[in-house]
Design a protein around this motif. Structure first.
Motif, mmCIF file in Angstrom:
data_model
loop_
_atom_site.group_PDB
_atom_site.id
_atom_site.type_symbol
_atom_site.label_atom_id
_atom_site.label_comp_id
_atom_site.label_asym_id
_atom_site.label_seq_id
_atom_site.Cartn_x
_atom_site.Cartn_y
_atom_site.Cartn_z
ATOM 1 N N TYR A 19 73.975 60.065 37.612
ATOM 2 C CA TYR A 19 74.325 60.820 38.454
ATOM 3 C C TYR A 19 74.695 60.260 39.943
ATOM 4 C CZ TYR A 19 72.175 64.027 35.493
ATOM 5 O OH TYR A 19 71.665 64.953 34.733
ATOM 6 N N PHE A 20 76.031 60.500 40.128
ATOM 7 C CA PHE A 20 76.374 59.833 41.876
ATOM 8 C C PHE A 20 76.062 60.999 42.473
ATOM 9 C CE2 PHE A 20 78.536 57.481 38.697
ATOM 10 C CZ PHE A 20 78.671 56.137 39.179
ATOM 11 N N VAL A 21 75.359 60.232 43.995
ATOM 12 C CA VAL A 21 75.013 61.261 44.727
ATOM 13 C C VAL A 21 75.683 60.815 46.144
ATOM 14 C CG1 VAL A 21 72.430 61.869 45.673
ATOM 15 C CG2 VAL A 21 72.597 61.852 43.770
ATOM 16 N N HIS A 22 75.909 61.838 47.002
ATOM 17 C CA HIS A 22 77.079 61.133 48.536
ATOM 18 C C HIS A 22 75.961 61.176 49.304
ATOM 19 C CE1 HIS A 22 80.512 59.564 45.108
ATOM 20 N NE2 HIS A 22 79.793 60.966 44.595
ATOM 21 N N GLU A 23 76.432 61.371 50.555
ATOM 22 C CA GLU A 23 76.066 61.471 51.846
ATOM 23 C C GLU A 23 76.119 62.942 51.689
ATOM 24 O OE1 GLU A 23 77.765 60.288 56.416
ATOM 25 O OE2 GLU A 23 78.147 59.431 54.615
ATOM 26 N N ASN A 24 75.373 63.403 52.346
ATOM 27 C CA ASN A 24 74.479 64.831 52.673
ATOM 28 C C ASN A 24 74.354 65.507 51.339
ATOM 29 O OD1 ASN A 24 74.606 65.072 55.695
ATOM 30 N ND2 ASN A 24 76.746 65.194 55.265
ATOM 31 N N GLU A 25 74.098 64.766 49.823
ATOM 32 C CA GLU A 25 73.094 65.057 49.214
ATOM 33 C C GLU A 25 72.282 64.758 48.405
ATOM 34 O OE1 GLU A 25 78.051 65.754 46.492
ATOM 35 O OE2 GLU A 25 76.839 64.499 46.236
ATOM 36 N N SER A 26 71.272 65.547 47.334
ATOM 37 C CA SER A 26 70.017 65.011 47.188
ATOM 38 C C SER A 26 70.264 65.550 45.594
ATOM 39 C CB SER A 26 69.434 66.191 47.917
ATOM 40 O OG SER A 26 69.716 67.147 47.581
ATOM 41 N N ILE A 27 69.203 64.355 45.073
ATOM 42 C CA ILE A 27 68.729 65.330 43.560
ATOM 43 C C ILE A 27 67.808 65.341 43.629
ATOM 44 C CG2 ILE A 27 68.526 62.869 43.381
ATOM 45 C CD1 ILE A 27 70.348 63.153 40.026
ATOM 46 N N TYR A 28 66.806 65.759 42.518
ATOM 47 C CA TYR A 28 65.702 65.927 42.151
ATOM 48 C C TYR A 28 65.052 65.248 41.185
ATOM 49 C CZ TYR A 28 60.830 67.970 41.120
ATOM 50 O OH TYR A 28 59.565 68.200 40.343
ATOM 51 N N VAL A 29 64.179 64.354 40.887
ATOM 52 C CA VAL A 29 63.970 63.530 40.173
ATOM 53 C C VAL A 29 62.020 64.553 39.628
ATOM 54 C CG1 VAL A 29 62.951 61.682 39.388
ATOM 55 C CG2 VAL A 29 64.983 61.770 40.923
ATOM 56 N N PRO A 30 62.315 65.423 38.866
ATOM 57 C CA PRO A 30 60.634 65.495 37.538
ATOM 58 C C PRO A 30 59.780 64.556 37.669
ATOM 59 C CG PRO A 30 63.064 66.138 36.246
ATOM 60 C CD PRO A 30 63.612 65.389 37.718
ATOM 61 N N LYS A 31 58.706 64.594 37.902
ATOM 62 C CA LYS A 31 57.053 64.263 37.722
ATOM 63 C C LYS A 31 57.456 63.881 36.496
ATOM 64 C CE LYS A 31 52.313 64.846 37.391
ATOM 65 N NZ LYS A 31 51.774 66.160 38.304
ATOM 66 N N THR A 32 57.086 62.331 36.104
ATOM 67 C CA THR A 32 57.002 60.953 35.490
ATOM 68 C C THR A 32 58.421 61.272 34.431
ATOM 69 O OG1 THR A 32 56.857 62.765 33.403
ATOM 70 C CG2 THR A 32 54.801 62.328 34.792
ATOM 71 N N THR A 33 59.456 61.036 35.154
ATOM 72 C CA THR A 33 60.767 60.693 34.626
ATOM 73 C C THR A 33 61.589 59.374 34.871
ATOM 74 O OG1 THR A 33 61.221 62.800 34.875
ATOM 75 C CG2 THR A 33 63.076 61.532 35.027
ATOM 76 N N LYS A 34 61.626 58.481 33.949
ATOM 77 C CA LYS A 34 62.096 57.569 34.215
ATOM 78 C C LYS A 34 63.106 57.288 34.990
ATOM 79 C CE LYS A 34 59.290 54.724 30.488
ATOM 80 N NZ LYS A 34 59.834 53.989 29.191
ATOM 81 N N HIS A 35 63.456 56.656 36.179
ATOM 82 C CA HIS A 35 64.901 56.533 37.201
ATOM 83 C C HIS A 35 64.655 55.422 37.797
ATOM 84 C CE1 HIS A 35 61.139 57.552 39.337
ATOM 85 N NE2 HIS A 35 62.105 57.413 40.863
ATOM 86 N N ARG A 36 66.436 55.194 37.497
ATOM 87 C CA ARG A 36 66.766 54.210 38.300
ATOM 88 C C ARG A 36 67.910 54.372 39.800
ATOM 89 N NH1 ARG A 36 66.551 48.129 37.933
ATOM 90 N NH2 ARG A 36 65.183 48.569 36.033
ATOM 91 N N LEU A 37 67.512 53.907 40.827
ATOM 92 C CA LEU A 37 68.833 53.948 41.750
ATOM 93 C C LEU A 37 69.329 52.774 41.842
ATOM 94 C CD1 LEU A 37 69.301 55.773 43.928
ATOM 95 C CD2 LEU A 37 67.850 55.010 45.779
ATOM 96 N N VAL A 38 70.579 52.949 42.084
ATOM 97 C CA VAL A 38 71.958 51.854 42.283
ATOM 98 C C VAL A 38 72.539 51.687 42.923
ATOM 99 C CG1 VAL A 38 73.804 49.867 40.581
ATOM 100 C CG2 VAL A 38 71.588 51.551 39.393
ATOM 101 N N ASN A 39 73.205 50.862 43.710
ATOM 102 C CA ASN A 39 74.083 50.619 44.901
ATOM 103 C C ASN A 39 75.291 50.406 44.348
ATOM 104 O OD1 ASN A 39 76.191 50.617 47.288
ATOM 105 N ND2 ASN A 39 74.447 49.714 48.475
ATOM 106 N N PRO A 40 76.322 51.193 43.367
ATOM 107 C CA PRO A 40 77.116 50.750 42.987
ATOM 108 C C PRO A 40 78.577 50.446 44.206
ATOM 109 C CG PRO A 40 77.649 53.874 43.402
ATOM 110 C CD PRO A 40 76.042 52.972 43.817
#
Length: 71
Positions: A19-40
């Motif tokens: 998912y690409f999240v832009h300024e003034n947007e948000s995303i919910y990561v459910p508990k126990t979900t493997k995730h990574r945040l990247v600056n593209p």
């Protein structure tokens, strides 16, 4: 709140979703979900992370693959 664009990689239903999240947007990561945040991009990424729940300490984090050498 975020400046720049973040790529959020989630492991969902046995697959990988990006998912690409832009300024003034948000995303919910459910508990126990493997995730990574990247600056593209080239602009430094600034964000605010909000944790919710009964226990929100850092000592319950499990790092599966950490390119920054954290435990």
């Amino acid at each position: 709140m975020m400046k720049s664009t973040a790529k959020v990689v989630l492991e969902e239903n046995g697959g990988i979703k990006e998912y690409f999240v832009h300024e003034n947007e948000s995303i919910y990561v459910p508990k126990t979900t493997k995730h990574r945040l990247v600056n593209p991009g080239k602009i430094p990424l600034e964000l605010i992370e909000v944790q919710v729940g009964e226990y929100v300490e850092e000592d319950d984090i499990v790092r599966f693959n950490d390119v920054y050498g954290r435990c």
